[in-house]
Design a protein around this motif. Structure first.
Motif, PDB file in Angstrom:
ATOM      1  N   ILE A  93       0.877  -1.040  -0.125  1.00 50.44           N
ATOM      2  CA  ILE A  93      -0.083   0.059  -0.013  1.00 50.44           C
ATOM      3  C   ILE A  93       0.849   1.282  -0.091  1.00 50.44           C
ATOM      4  O   ILE A  93       1.796   1.510   0.994  1.00 50.44           O
ATOM      5  N   THR A  94       0.609   2.007  -1.164  1.00 51.26           N
ATOM      6  CA  THR A  94       1.365   3.208  -1.291  1.00 51.26           C
ATOM      7  C   THR A  94       0.729   4.550  -0.385  1.00 51.26           C
ATOM      8  O   THR A  94       1.046   5.583  -0.289  1.00 51.26           O
ATOM      9  N   LYS A  95      -0.617   4.454  -0.613  1.00 55.39           N
ATOM     10  CA  LYS A  95      -1.633   5.453  -0.246  1.00 55.39           C
ATOM     11  C   LYS A  95      -3.124   5.228   0.200  1.00 55.39           C
ATOM     12  O   LYS A  95      -3.568   4.292  -0.567  1.00 55.39           O
ATOM     13  N   ILE A  96      -3.556   5.745   1.104  1.00 50.55           N
ATOM     14  CA  ILE A  96      -4.847   5.508   1.613  1.00 50.55           C
ATOM     15  C   ILE A  96      -5.507   7.002   1.657  1.00 50.55           C
ATOM     16  O   ILE A  96      -4.923   7.863   2.405  1.00 50.55           O
ATOM     17  N   ASP A  97      -6.722   7.039   1.061  1.00 47.74           N
ATOM     18  CA  ASP A  97      -7.497   8.314   0.982  1.00 47.74           C
ATOM     19  C   ASP A  97      -8.848   7.751   1.668  1.00 47.74           C
ATOM     20  O   ASP A  97      -9.802   7.256   0.936  1.00 47.74           O
ATOM     21  N   SER A  98      -8.904   8.338   2.901  1.00 49.08           N
ATOM     22  CA  SER A  98     -10.057   8.057   3.794  1.00 49.08           C
ATOM     23  C   SER A  98     -10.704   9.423   4.128  1.00 49.08           C
ATOM     24  O   SER A  98     -11.564   9.465   4.920  1.00 49.08           O
ATOM     25  N   GLY A  99     -10.557  10.298   3.215  1.00 47.81           N
ATOM     26  CA  GLY A  99     -11.227  11.670   3.539  1.00 47.81           C
ATOM     27  C   GLY A  99     -12.666  11.718   3.254  1.00 47.81           C
ATOM     28  O   GLY A  99     -13.236  12.618   3.779  1.00 47.81           O
ATOM     29  N   HIS A 100     -13.344  10.853   2.567  1.00 54.22           N
ATOM     30  CA  HIS A 100     -14.564  10.702   2.293  1.00 54.22           C
ATOM     31  C   HIS A 100     -15.362   9.660   3.103  1.00 54.22           C
ATOM     32  O   HIS A 100     -16.600   9.607   2.615  1.00 54.22           O
ATOM     33  N   ILE A 101     -14.897   9.251   4.131  1.00 51.19           N
ATOM     34  CA  ILE A 101     -15.714   8.414   4.968  1.00 51.19           C
ATOM     35  C   ILE A 101     -15.271   8.622   6.688  1.00 51.19           C
ATOM     36  O   ILE A 101     -13.984   8.766   6.644  1.00 51.19           O
ATOM     37  N   ALA A 102     -16.179   8.396   7.331  1.00 48.02           N
ATOM     38  CA  ALA A 102     -15.917   8.516   8.865  1.00 48.02           C
ATOM     39  C   ALA A 102     -15.918   7.164   9.511  1.00 48.02           C
ATOM     40  O   ALA A 102     -15.491   7.169  10.690  1.00 48.02           O
ATOM     41  N   THR A 103     -16.693   6.090   8.978  1.00 49.55           N
ATOM     42  CA  THR A 103     -17.090   5.296   9.859  1.00 49.55           C
ATOM     43  C   THR A 103     -16.017   3.816   9.685  1.00 49.55           C
ATOM     44  O   THR A 103     -16.052   2.859  10.449  1.00 49.55           O
ATOM     45  N   VAL A 104     -15.092   3.995   9.110  1.00 51.28           N
ATOM     46  CA  VAL A 104     -14.138   2.926   8.833  1.00 51.28           C
ATOM     47  C   VAL A 104     -12.849   3.495   9.268  1.00 51.28           C
ATOM     48  O   VAL A 104     -12.338   4.632   8.577  1.00 51.28           O
ATOM     49  N   ASP A 105     -12.032   2.866  10.082  1.00 52.39           N
ATOM     50  CA  ASP A 105     -10.864   3.137  10.600  1.00 52.39           C
ATOM     51  C   ASP A 105      -9.706   2.612   9.656  1.00 52.39           C
ATOM     52  O   ASP A 105      -9.934   1.927   8.619  1.00 52.39           O
ATOM     53  N   GLN A 106      -8.392   3.171   9.767  1.00 53.04           N
ATOM     54  CA  GLN A 106      -7.242   2.919   8.917  1.00 53.04           C
ATOM     55  C   GLN A 106      -7.053   1.381   8.825  1.00 53.04           C
ATOM     56  O   GLN A 106      -6.663   0.927   7.739  1.00 53.04           O
ATOM     57  N   ASP A 107      -7.028   0.684  10.006  1.00 58.52           N
ATOM     58  CA  ASP A 107      -6.874  -0.754  10.181  1.00 58.52           C
ATOM     59  C   ASP A 107      -7.677  -1.591   9.489  1.00 58.52           C
ATOM     60  O   ASP A 107      -7.491  -2.507   8.712  1.00 58.52           O
ATOM     61  N   LYS A 144       0.968  -0.310 -11.249  1.00 59.05           N
ATOM     62  CA  LYS A 144      -0.099  -0.081 -10.040  1.00 59.05           C
ATOM     63  C   LYS A 144      -1.234  -0.317  -9.940  1.00 59.05           C
ATOM     64  O   LYS A 144      -1.942  -0.420 -11.054  1.00 59.05           O
ATOM     65  N   VAL A 145      -1.915  -0.463  -8.872  1.00 62.66           N
ATOM     66  CA  VAL A 145      -3.412  -0.897  -8.624  1.00 62.66           C
ATOM     67  C   VAL A 145      -4.180   0.146  -7.761  1.00 62.66           C
ATOM     68  O   VAL A 145      -3.614   0.378  -6.592  1.00 62.66           O
ATOM     69  N   SER A 146      -5.378   0.453  -8.242  1.00 61.27           N
ATOM     70  CA  SER A 146      -5.942   1.197  -7.131  1.00 61.27           C
ATOM     71  C   SER A 146      -7.434   0.478  -7.012  1.00 61.27           C
ATOM     72  O   SER A 146      -7.962  -0.220  -7.846  1.00 61.27           O
ATOM     73  N   ILE A 147      -7.887   0.571  -5.658  1.00 65.54           N
ATOM     74  CA  ILE A 147      -9.043  -0.024  -5.291  1.00 65.54           C
ATOM     75  C   ILE A 147      -9.823   1.050  -4.650  1.00 65.54           C
ATOM     76  O   ILE A 147      -9.612   1.526  -3.680  1.00 65.54           O
ATOM     77  N   ILE A 148     -11.224   1.324  -5.318  1.00 62.81           N
ATOM     78  CA  ILE A 148     -12.111   2.225  -4.706  1.00 62.81           C
ATOM     79  C   ILE A 148     -13.243   1.359  -3.987  1.00 62.81           C
ATOM     80  O   ILE A 148     -13.929   0.523  -4.615  1.00 62.81           O
ATOM     81  N   PHE A 149     -13.654   1.843  -2.570  1.00 65.63           N
ATOM     82  CA  PHE A 149     -14.753   1.151  -1.901  1.00 65.63           C
ATOM     83  C   PHE A 149     -15.825   2.269  -1.975  1.00 65.63           C
ATOM     84  O   PHE A 149     -15.350   3.217  -1.475  1.00 65.63           O
ATOM     85  N   LEU A 150     -17.012   1.598  -1.981  1.00 63.72           N
ATOM     86  CA  LEU A 150     -17.930   2.590  -2.078  1.00 63.72           C
ATOM     87  C   LEU A 150     -19.168   2.203  -1.130  1.00 63.72           C
ATOM     88  O   LEU A 150     -19.612   0.862  -1.245  1.00 63.72           O
ATOM     89  N   ASP A 151     -19.729   2.814  -0.010  1.00 59.68           N
ATOM     90  CA  ASP A 151     -20.463   2.650   0.891  1.00 59.68           C
ATOM     91  C   ASP A 151     -22.116   2.498   0.024  1.00 59.68           C
ATOM     92  O   ASP A 151     -22.336   3.466  -0.514  1.00 59.68           O
ATOM     93  N   GLU A 152     -22.599   1.273  -0.153  1.00 55.57           N
ATOM     94  CA  GLU A 152     -23.642   1.200  -0.874  1.00 55.57           C
ATOM     95  C   GLU A 152     -25.063   1.479  -0.233  1.00 55.57           C
ATOM     96  O   GLU A 152     -26.036   1.449  -0.710  1.00 55.57           O
ATOM     97  N   SER A 153     -24.974   1.911   1.123  1.00 57.59           N
ATOM     98  CA  SER A 153     -26.221   2.184   2.062  1.00 57.59           C
ATOM     99  C   SER A 153     -27.145   3.264   1.354  1.00 57.59           C
ATOM    100  O   SER A 153     -28.275   3.511   1.459  1.00 57.59           O
ATOM    101  N   VAL A 154     -26.154   4.345   0.845  1.00 57.18           N
ATOM    102  CA  VAL A 154     -26.976   5.328   0.559  1.00 57.18           C
ATOM    103  C   VAL A 154     -27.831   5.213  -0.645  1.00 57.18           C
ATOM    104  O   VAL A 154     -29.203   5.352  -0.919  1.00 57.18           O
ATOM    105  N   VAL A 155     -27.153   4.223  -1.733  1.00 61.31           N
ATOM    106  CA  VAL A 155     -28.004   3.704  -2.860  1.00 61.31           C
ATOM    107  C   VAL A 155     -29.177   2.776  -2.577  1.00 61.31           C
ATOM    108  O   VAL A 155     -30.297   3.011  -2.902  1.00 61.31           O
ATOM    109  N   LYS A 156     -28.769   1.996  -1.440  1.00 63.86           N
ATOM    110  CA  LYS A 156     -29.713   1.113  -1.295  1.00 63.86           C
ATOM    111  C   LYS A 156     -31.188   1.769  -0.531  1.00 63.86           C
ATOM    112  O   LYS A 156     -32.300   1.055  -0.421  1.00 63.86           O
ATOM    113  N   SER A 157     -30.920   2.649   0.453  1.00 61.21           N
ATOM    114  CA  SER A 157     -31.786   3.350   0.805  1.00 61.21           C
ATOM    115  C   SER A 157     -32.820   4.036  -0.053  1.00 61.21           C
ATOM    116  O   SER A 157     -33.869   4.303   0.407  1.00 61.21           O
TER     117      SER A 157
END
Length: 161
Positions: A93-107, A144-157
């Motif tokens: 892992i070279t970079k983690i961008d977690s500025g757009h989520i608050a519920t998931v910690d770095q670990d 290099k590889v990037s993985i983007i994770f998206l919280d689906e709860s907004v869409v499912k709601s």
């Protein structure tokens, strides 16, 4: 004899009505689920094409309406909760961008990213804390590889709304 026909008619009518209602509800749920999964795919594609960011300057109103429909504004893209993880050629892992989520910690982000990286799938889903996250793995030409994770709860709601 007439009593027997009346009961049979009522039973058949009730079953037919149940089948019609079940078909209508199933169709509505199917269409709603399809639209929700298309929306998740579109958001992940936008994020992946902009290196895990929704860039205010490069995402235009025309682009948003083309991907999400005419009733969508540019501002609506900022409702989504997501995070991005970037790997080098050797899988570190070279970079983690977690500025757009608050519920998931770095670990947890690190664990989820390593899990998704090992799956070797371009798309998938994972759970954390009772929330489902869709992810998209993008391989760059430089290895290099990037993985983007998206919280689906907004869409499912919004399903069936």
């Amino acid at each position: 004899m007439i009593q027997k026909f009346r009961r049979r008619f009522i039973a058949i009518s009730t079953c037919a009505l149940f089948v019609v209602l079940l078909t209508i509800m199933g169709g509505m749920l199917g269409v709603s689920y399809y639209k929700a999964s298309q929306q998740v795919t579109n958001v992940l594609n936008v994020l992946a094409s902009h290196d895990g960011q929704i860039d205010k300057d490069s995402v235009t109103q025309v682009t948003v309406q083309k991907r999400f429909g005419p009733n969508t504004s540019k501002e609506s893209l900022f409702q989504y909760r997501y995070f991005s993880v970037f790997f080098d050629k050797s899988g570190n892992i070279t970079k983690i961008d977690s500025g757009h989520i608050a519920t998931v910690d770095q670990d947890a982000i690190t664990d989820m990213a390593h899990w998704a990286y090992k799956q070797k799938k371009a798309r998938g889903h994972t759970d954390y804390g009772g929330t489902t996250y869709a992810y998209k793995l993008t391989k760059k030409s430089n290895g290099k590889v990037s993985i983007i994770f998206l919280d689906e709860s907004v869409v499912k709601s919004k399903m069936l709304v």
